[in-house]
Design a protein around this motif. Structure first.
Motif, PDB file in Angstrom:
ATOM      1  N   ASP A  29     -28.504 -52.339 -27.949  1.00  0.00           N
ATOM      2  CA  ASP A  29     -27.702 -51.730 -26.890  1.00  0.00           C
ATOM      3  C   ASP A  29     -27.831 -50.216 -27.024  1.00  0.00           C
ATOM      4  O   ASP A  29     -27.146 -49.594 -27.834  1.00  0.00           O
ATOM      5  CB  ASP A  29     -26.240 -52.156 -27.016  1.00  0.00           C
ATOM      6  N   PRO A  30     -28.713 -49.578 -26.248  1.00  0.00           N
ATOM      7  CA  PRO A  30     -28.972 -48.150 -26.433  1.00  0.00           C
ATOM      8  C   PRO A  30     -27.754 -47.273 -26.188  1.00  0.00           C
ATOM      9  O   PRO A  30     -27.699 -46.149 -26.692  1.00  0.00           O
ATOM     10  CB  PRO A  30     -30.093 -47.853 -25.428  1.00  0.00           C
ATOM     11  N   ALA A  31     -26.771 -47.785 -25.435  1.00  0.00           N
ATOM     12  CA  ALA A  31     -25.573 -46.992 -25.180  1.00  0.00           C
ATOM     13  C   ALA A  31     -24.746 -46.801 -26.445  1.00  0.00           C
ATOM     14  O   ALA A  31     -23.902 -45.903 -26.511  1.00  0.00           O
ATOM     15  CB  ALA A  31     -24.729 -47.655 -24.094  1.00  0.00           C
ATOM     16  N   THR A  32     -24.968 -47.637 -27.456  1.00  0.00           N
ATOM     17  CA  THR A  32     -24.157 -47.567 -28.667  1.00  0.00           C
ATOM     18  C   THR A  32     -24.871 -46.896 -29.837  1.00  0.00           C
ATOM     19  O   THR A  32     -24.240 -46.618 -30.865  1.00  0.00           O
ATOM     20  CB  THR A  32     -23.711 -48.973 -29.110  1.00  0.00           C
ATOM     21  N   VAL A  33     -26.172 -46.657 -29.720  1.00  0.00           N
ATOM     22  CA  VAL A  33     -26.918 -45.992 -30.796  1.00  0.00           C
ATOM     23  C   VAL A  33     -27.138 -44.546 -30.357  1.00  0.00           C
ATOM     24  O   VAL A  33     -28.058 -44.243 -29.602  1.00  0.00           O
ATOM     25  CB  VAL A  33     -28.254 -46.701 -31.087  1.00  0.00           C
ATOM     26  N   GLN A  34     -26.265 -43.668 -30.816  1.00  0.00           N
ATOM     27  CA  GLN A  34     -26.280 -42.286 -30.365  1.00  0.00           C
ATOM     28  C   GLN A  34     -27.190 -41.447 -31.254  1.00  0.00           C
ATOM     29  O   GLN A  34     -27.215 -41.613 -32.472  1.00  0.00           O
ATOM     30  CB  GLN A  34     -24.858 -41.729 -30.372  1.00  0.00           C
ATOM     31  N   THR A  35     -27.939 -40.520 -30.630  1.00  0.00           N
ATOM     32  CA  THR A  35     -28.897 -39.686 -31.357  1.00  0.00           C
ATOM     33  C   THR A  35     -28.710 -38.223 -30.998  1.00  0.00           C
ATOM     34  O   THR A  35     -28.084 -37.884 -29.982  1.00  0.00           O
ATOM     35  CB  THR A  35     -30.345 -40.107 -31.031  1.00  0.00           C
ATOM     36  N   ASN A  36     -29.286 -37.353 -31.830  1.00  0.00           N
ATOM     37  CA  ASN A  36     -29.288 -35.923 -31.514  1.00  0.00           C
ATOM     38  C   ASN A  36     -30.600 -35.542 -30.849  1.00  0.00           C
ATOM     39  O   ASN A  36     -31.436 -36.410 -30.543  1.00  0.00           O
ATOM     40  CB  ASN A  36     -29.039 -35.095 -32.785  1.00  0.00           C
ATOM     41  N   GLY A  37     -30.796 -34.246 -30.633  1.00  0.00           N
ATOM     42  CA  GLY A  37     -31.993 -33.788 -29.933  1.00  0.00           C
ATOM     43  C   GLY A  37     -33.280 -34.071 -30.665  1.00  0.00           C
ATOM     44  O   GLY A  37     -34.349 -34.092 -30.059  1.00  0.00           O
ATOM     45  N   SER A  38     -33.195 -34.318 -31.975  1.00  0.00           N
ATOM     46  CA  SER A  38     -34.391 -34.630 -32.759  1.00  0.00           C
ATOM     47  C   SER A  38     -34.644 -36.127 -32.867  1.00  0.00           C
ATOM     48  O   SER A  38     -35.620 -36.545 -33.504  1.00  0.00           O
ATOM     49  CB  SER A  38     -34.248 -34.039 -34.175  1.00  0.00           C
ATOM     50  N   GLY A  39     -33.787 -36.922 -32.257  1.00  0.00           N
ATOM     51  CA  GLY A  39     -33.964 -38.364 -32.280  1.00  0.00           C
ATOM     52  C   GLY A  39     -33.317 -39.055 -33.459  1.00  0.00           C
ATOM     53  O   GLY A  39     -33.419 -40.281 -33.590  1.00  0.00           O
TER      54      GLY A  39
END
Length: 327
Positions: free
Chosen positions: A61-71
């Protein structure tokens, strides 16, 4: 002249920004940024029970795996509704777009990557049930699912894939293979807790269960992904690994619910297990609208879609099989 670059491996449900750069006889320059979003398909496989669910981490679920600008992953949001996010981060865990069955996962480097939750113990007063979907991916094969605050490990440890230690040994066998596995465990809240442990639907503990855990400190505390770095003396133990899903329930699930959740995970991630065949549910998905879950394997759906004369695509699915699509 013109040139087109096609980039694959884009994550579904994400918004991407791009710019173009052009050069000709008159000069060169960048165009203004443009955005596009990739489609997020309706969930085709639904978890069979959420009763008493304390933690649900879903790497697909991509909405729940949060990342920063570097991935790098900065937070793995808990879908149980209990707020037990894996929001504490060390190192730079990363997103895996195409894991088991082309489903998402989170990767850990085996050096210093770690995600961990708040303390889960207060929500596990009736014992607990845990399911995980994970695998080793390299030679650094220590703890995959561990704890920040306890000597606790589930599934993988010390180059073995059949280990559960809860401040006391419950089971320890297996190999350091690189295959995906579904691990499941239950443990009671008795004075001398009784644990049962499965890999891919096959029980590893004896029929009566195992009582080797600690009698009071058998919960995971702050559950950690990517290794163990508990705040007691001892060297950290990390694993080069990928984790797709973690489910923790308060209490011991019934045999039917254990099989149902195991079947859901095996089917979702395309794994061969001893669980019964997945008893799929029918999903009626409307583009850009939430899917409506129909719990029978056959059902009649009557309804009206009002979209101001716009064309709406309606799709019916059974499991992952596209039944019909009409506009």
């Amino acid at each position: 002249g013109s040139e087109m670059c096609i980039r694959d491996s884009l994550y579904t449900g994400w918004t991407y920004t791009y710019r173009t750069y052009a050069t000709n006889w008159a000069g060169s320059g960048w165009a203004d940024p443009e955005e596009f979003s990739t489609a997020y398909l309706p969930r085709l496989v639904e978890i069979p029970t959420t009763s008493n669910l304390v933690l649900w981490l879903d790497g697909d679920d991509p909405a729940t795996v949060q990342t920063n600008g570097s991935g790098a992953v900065t937070n793995w949001v808990d879908k149980s509704g209990q707020g037990n996010d894996a929001e504490n981060v060390e190192g730079t865990p990363s997103v895996v777009i195409y894991g088991a069955n082309d489903r998402g996962a989170v990767a850990f480097d085996g050096v210093d990557d770690l995600l961990y939750t708040s303390d889960l113990d207060s929500g596990l007063d009736a014992g607990y049930t845990i399911f995980t979907v994970a695998r080793y991916v390299g030679d650094d094969n220590e703890r995959v699912i561990g704890s920040k605050t306890r000597d606790w490990v589930f599934g993988y440890n010390n180059a073995k894939d059949e280990q559960w230690y809860a401040e006391g040994d419950i089971h320890s066998t297996g190999t350091s293979n690189l295959q995906w596995h579904v691990h499941a465990g239950t443990i009671t809240s008795n004075a001398d807790p009784v644990a049962h442990f499965w890999k891919d639907g096959s029980e590893l503990t004896a029929g009566a269960g195992d009582t080797g855990s600690h009698n009071t400190n058998y919960e995971p505390g702050q559950l950690a992904l990517g290794g163990l770095k508990y705040d007691n003396p001892g060297a950290p133990q990390f694993a080069e690994c990928e984790v797709s899903e973690v489910l923790v329930f308060n209490g011991v699930l019934s045999a039917s619910d254990l099989n149902a959740v195991g079947s859901y995970l095996a089917y979702k991630y395309g794994l061969t297990t001893a669980y019964p065949a997945y008893d799929g549910t029918l999903l009626i998905g409307v583009t850009n609208k939430p899917a409506t879950l129909i719990t029978n394997t056959s059902a009649t759906v009557n309804g009206t879609v009002n979209a101001s004369n716009a064309v709406i695509t309606v799709s019916a699915y059974y499991g992952q099989t596209d039944g019909t699509t009409n506009a």
